[in-house]
Design an enzyme around this catalytic site. Structure first.
Site, mmCIF file in Angstrom:
data_model
loop_
_atom_site.group_PDB
_atom_site.id
_atom_site.type_symbol
_atom_site.label_atom_id
_atom_site.label_comp_id
_atom_site.label_asym_id
_atom_site.label_seq_id
_atom_site.Cartn_x
_atom_site.Cartn_y
_atom_site.Cartn_z
ATOM 1 N N PRO A 22 0.925 -1.297 -0.081
ATOM 2 C CA PRO A 22 -0.035 0.037 -0.043
ATOM 3 C C PRO A 22 0.918 1.283 -0.023
ATOM 4 O O PRO A 22 1.979 1.258 0.683
ATOM 5 C CB PRO A 22 -0.792 -0.091 1.271
ATOM 6 C CG PRO A 22 -0.186 -1.106 2.136
ATOM 7 C CD PRO A 22 0.586 -1.911 1.311
ATOM 8 N N MET A 23 0.546 2.101 -1.180
ATOM 9 C CA MET A 23 1.336 3.353 -0.872
ATOM 10 C C MET A 23 0.381 4.514 -1.066
ATOM 11 O O MET A 23 -0.226 4.766 -2.113
ATOM 12 C CB MET A 23 2.344 3.493 -1.882
ATOM 13 C CG MET A 23 3.622 2.516 -1.576
ATOM 14 S SD MET A 23 4.899 2.752 -2.707
ATOM 15 C CE MET A 23 4.054 1.484 -4.042
ATOM 16 N N CYS A 106 3.442 3.323 9.639
ATOM 17 C CA CYS A 106 3.643 4.598 9.091
ATOM 18 C C CYS A 106 4.575 5.482 9.871
ATOM 19 O O CYS A 106 4.344 5.557 11.104
ATOM 20 C CB CYS A 106 2.313 5.291 8.695
ATOM 21 S SG CYS A 106 2.900 6.861 7.969
ATOM 22 N N LYS A 145 0.265 -4.586 9.130
ATOM 23 C CA LYS A 145 1.704 -4.399 8.655
ATOM 24 C C LYS A 145 2.383 -3.469 9.504
ATOM 25 O O LYS A 145 1.750 -2.287 10.043
ATOM 26 C CB LYS A 145 1.289 -3.503 7.287
ATOM 27 C CG LYS A 145 2.448 -3.252 6.245
ATOM 28 C CD LYS A 145 2.135 -2.668 4.975
ATOM 29 C CE LYS A 145 3.305 -2.335 4.345
ATOM 30 N NZ LYS A 145 4.005 -0.765 4.573
ATOM 31 N N GLY A 209 10.550 -4.487 1.854
ATOM 32 C CA GLY A 209 11.588 -3.515 2.064
ATOM 33 C C GLY A 209 12.711 -3.904 1.037
ATOM 34 O O GLY A 209 13.491 -4.814 1.109
ATOM 35 N N ASP A 210 12.901 -2.894 0.203
ATOM 36 C CA ASP A 210 14.037 -2.749 -0.847
ATOM 37 C C ASP A 210 14.186 -4.181 -1.921
ATOM 38 O O ASP A 210 15.083 -4.262 -2.432
ATOM 39 C CB ASP A 210 15.103 -2.991 -0.002
ATOM 40 C CG ASP A 210 15.604 -1.712 0.913
ATOM 41 O OD1 ASP A 210 14.770 -0.744 0.823
ATOM 42 O OD2 ASP A 210 16.526 -2.044 1.702
ATOM 43 N N GLY A 232 6.802 -2.531 -2.839
ATOM 44 C CA GLY A 232 6.361 -0.981 -3.112
ATOM 45 C C GLY A 232 6.941 0.000 -4.405
ATOM 46 O O GLY A 232 6.657 -0.153 -5.405
ATOM 47 N N ARG A 233 8.146 0.717 -3.542
ATOM 48 C CA ARG A 233 8.609 1.755 -4.654
ATOM 49 C C ARG A 233 9.220 1.166 -5.841
ATOM 50 O O ARG A 233 9.029 1.917 -6.875
ATOM 51 C CB ARG A 233 9.749 2.462 -3.664
ATOM 52 C CG ARG A 233 9.412 3.378 -2.663
ATOM 53 C CD ARG A 233 10.410 3.726 -1.804
ATOM 54 N NE ARG A 233 11.092 2.540 -0.998
ATOM 55 C CZ ARG A 233 11.915 2.492 -0.303
ATOM 56 N NH1 ARG A 233 12.807 3.796 -0.207
ATOM 57 N NH2 ARG A 233 12.479 1.402 0.354
HETATM 58 C C1 LIG Z 1 4.905 7.096 -1.196
HETATM 59 C C2 LIG Z 1 4.840 6.035 -0.304
HETATM 60 C C3 LIG Z 1 3.511 5.860 0.453
HETATM 61 C C4 LIG Z 1 3.373 4.950 1.361
HETATM 62 N N1 LIG Z 1 2.084 4.794 2.038
HETATM 63 C C5 LIG Z 1 2.018 3.599 2.565
HETATM 64 C C6 LIG Z 1 0.595 3.511 3.143
HETATM 65 O O1 LIG Z 1 -0.070 3.864 2.666
HETATM 66 N N2 LIG Z 1 0.455 2.113 3.763
HETATM 67 C C7 LIG Z 1 1.481 1.612 4.344
HETATM 68 O O2 LIG Z 1 1.337 0.674 4.953
HETATM 69 N N3 LIG Z 1 2.574 1.539 3.834
HETATM 70 C C8 LIG Z 1 2.956 2.837 2.956
HETATM 71 N N4 LIG Z 1 4.185 3.101 2.630
HETATM 72 C C9 LIG Z 1 5.309 2.031 3.027
HETATM 73 C C10 LIG Z 1 5.284 0.950 1.856
HETATM 74 O O3 LIG Z 1 3.955 0.170 1.843
HETATM 75 C C11 LIG Z 1 6.506 -0.124 2.167
HETATM 76 O O4 LIG Z 1 6.451 -0.506 3.200
HETATM 77 C C12 LIG Z 1 7.721 0.719 1.919
HETATM 78 O O5 LIG Z 1 7.933 1.595 0.886
HETATM 79 C C13 LIG Z 1 8.993 -0.235 1.991
HETATM 80 O O6 LIG Z 1 8.864 -1.182 0.753
HETATM 81 P P1 LIG Z 1 9.610 -0.923 -0.612
HETATM 82 O O7 LIG Z 1 11.300 -0.990 -0.222
HETATM 83 O O8 LIG Z 1 9.212 -2.308 -1.430
HETATM 84 O O9 LIG Z 1 8.969 0.308 -1.221
HETATM 85 C C14 LIG Z 1 4.357 4.117 1.539
HETATM 86 C C15 LIG Z 1 5.533 4.324 0.953
HETATM 87 C C16 LIG Z 1 5.859 5.307 0.095
HETATM 88 C C17 LIG Z 1 7.205 5.217 -0.414
#
Ligand SMILES: Cc1cc2nc3c(=O)[nH]c(=O)nc-3n(C[C@H](O)[C@H](O)[C@H](O)COP(=O)(O)O)c2cc1C
Length: 327
Positions: A22-23, A106, A145, A209-210, A232-233
């Protein structure tokens, strides 16, 4: 009405379960649909304030809406107040998603200052009590989460996961960072692995994560033994990462999208988003995704600058096509 499925059953339907993380501001309906089409298995809404949802604020109601094609789908809520969390979870459950996810991760100050998101990692008994209240309030599966802990002196995730399992959550997704790390440093997957290898854990453990490539997704899945991977990203502007994971699992060669595929997908994204939010907002919000959609293209910078100032979908399309002529 469909029978409620437990998360374990949902996850067992996939040979290599991959979640789109979720983002907020990114994983709206339009983007989730694109990721689903490209192979993301399980989707979750952007986080929704339980205070706002419990007051039925229109913006929050809109955020919990989803398309049947998005299933299995979870609605994510965040908050710090038991009453709001319970009311919000019940309202979310009326929309019949497959599960309710609670955001205890968060790190953003606005959220943490109120005692929500990762702030709860400073008060584990409260985290357990609030989560338990939500579990009891809805008949849908509840998942969590979260992060490893608050800071480097406190990473109680192994104990936290066990306690949350004991009060009835059905899966836990762990971002391998503490709150104080925000998004800096590297995610520590050893602790995610420690949660998974705890002999008392029975519920699915999802690692996050990553993960920025299909190869890393497979490697980390196998190395840490997690039940699913959450991305995510790396998916922003790059929904093909999900397709690549499927290709790798099936021992097929990894296929990168052609320029025209990228254009078509970006335009499809823009148009779907415009249907939901109107063209102006769709064009504005899409600006966060271009770096991903058009990564690694030679001399693309000037086109990207034009995309960043375009105000209609047609203008965006023209800029994208002009570059294809150059190619
Ligand atoms: C722009 C952005 C918005 C995010 N919004 C949420 C959110 O609404 N809920 C949540 O649980 N995590 C949120 N996250 C965290 C991501 O879900 C994820 O845990 C984090 O980016 C690490 O994973 P990644 O390295 O694959 O990006 C957000 C991250 C980013 C970058």
């Amino acid at each position: 009405m469909c029978a409620i499925m437990h998360i374990k059953e949902i996850i067992d339907n996939f040979s290599f379960p991959v979640y789109l993380a979720p983002m907020e501001g990114i994983t709206d309906h339009a983007f989730r649909m694109i990721c689903k089409e490209k192979g993301a298995d399980i989707l979750i809404s952007e986080f929704i304030s339980s205070d706002a949802l419990s007051r039925e604020v229109e913006k929050s109601i809109v955020k919990m809406r989803f398309d049947e094609r998005e299933r299995p789908f979870g609605v994510q809520i965040f908050g710090h107040n038991e009453e709001s969390l319970i009311t919000a979870a019940r309202i979310a459950a009326e929309g019949r998603p497959d599960f309710i996810d609670i955001n205890w991760g968060c790190p953003v100050r606005k959220v943490v200052n109120k005692g929500a998101g990762s702030a709860i990692l400073q008060d584990i008994p409260k985290m357990v009590a609030l989560t338990s209240a939500v579990v009891k309030a809805v008949s849908l599966p509840v998942t969590v989460k979260t992060r490893l802990g608050w800071d480097h002196t406190s990473k109680p995730i192994v104990e936290v996961a066990e306690r949350l399992q004991d009060i009835g959550i059905e899966a836990i997704a762990i971002h391998g960072r503490t709150r104080s790390q925000m998004y800096g440093g590297e995610a520590d997957w050893n602790l995610i692995g420690a949660v998974k290898s705890n002999p008392r854990m029975r519920i699915p453990v999802i690692g996050n994560g990553d993960i920025d490539s299909a190869e890393k997704a497979l490697d980390y899945h196998n190395r840490y033994g997690v039940d699913g991977i959450m991305i995510g990203r790396a998916a922003i502007g790059n929904p093909w990462i999900f397709q690549n994971i499927k290709q790798l699992i099936e021992n097929k060669p990894l296929v990168s999208p052609t320029y025209m595929e990228r254009v078509e997908t970006a335009l499809h994204h823009l148009r779907t988003s415009a249907e939901d939010k109107g063209e102006r907002r769709a064009v504005l919000e899409m600006r966060t995704q271009y770096a991903g959609y058009f990564k690694g293209l030679r001399n693309f910078k000037s086109v990207r600058m034009k995309l960043m100032t375009a105000s209609t979908i047609e203008e965006c399309r023209q800029h994208m096509l002009a570059y294809s002529d150059e190619l």
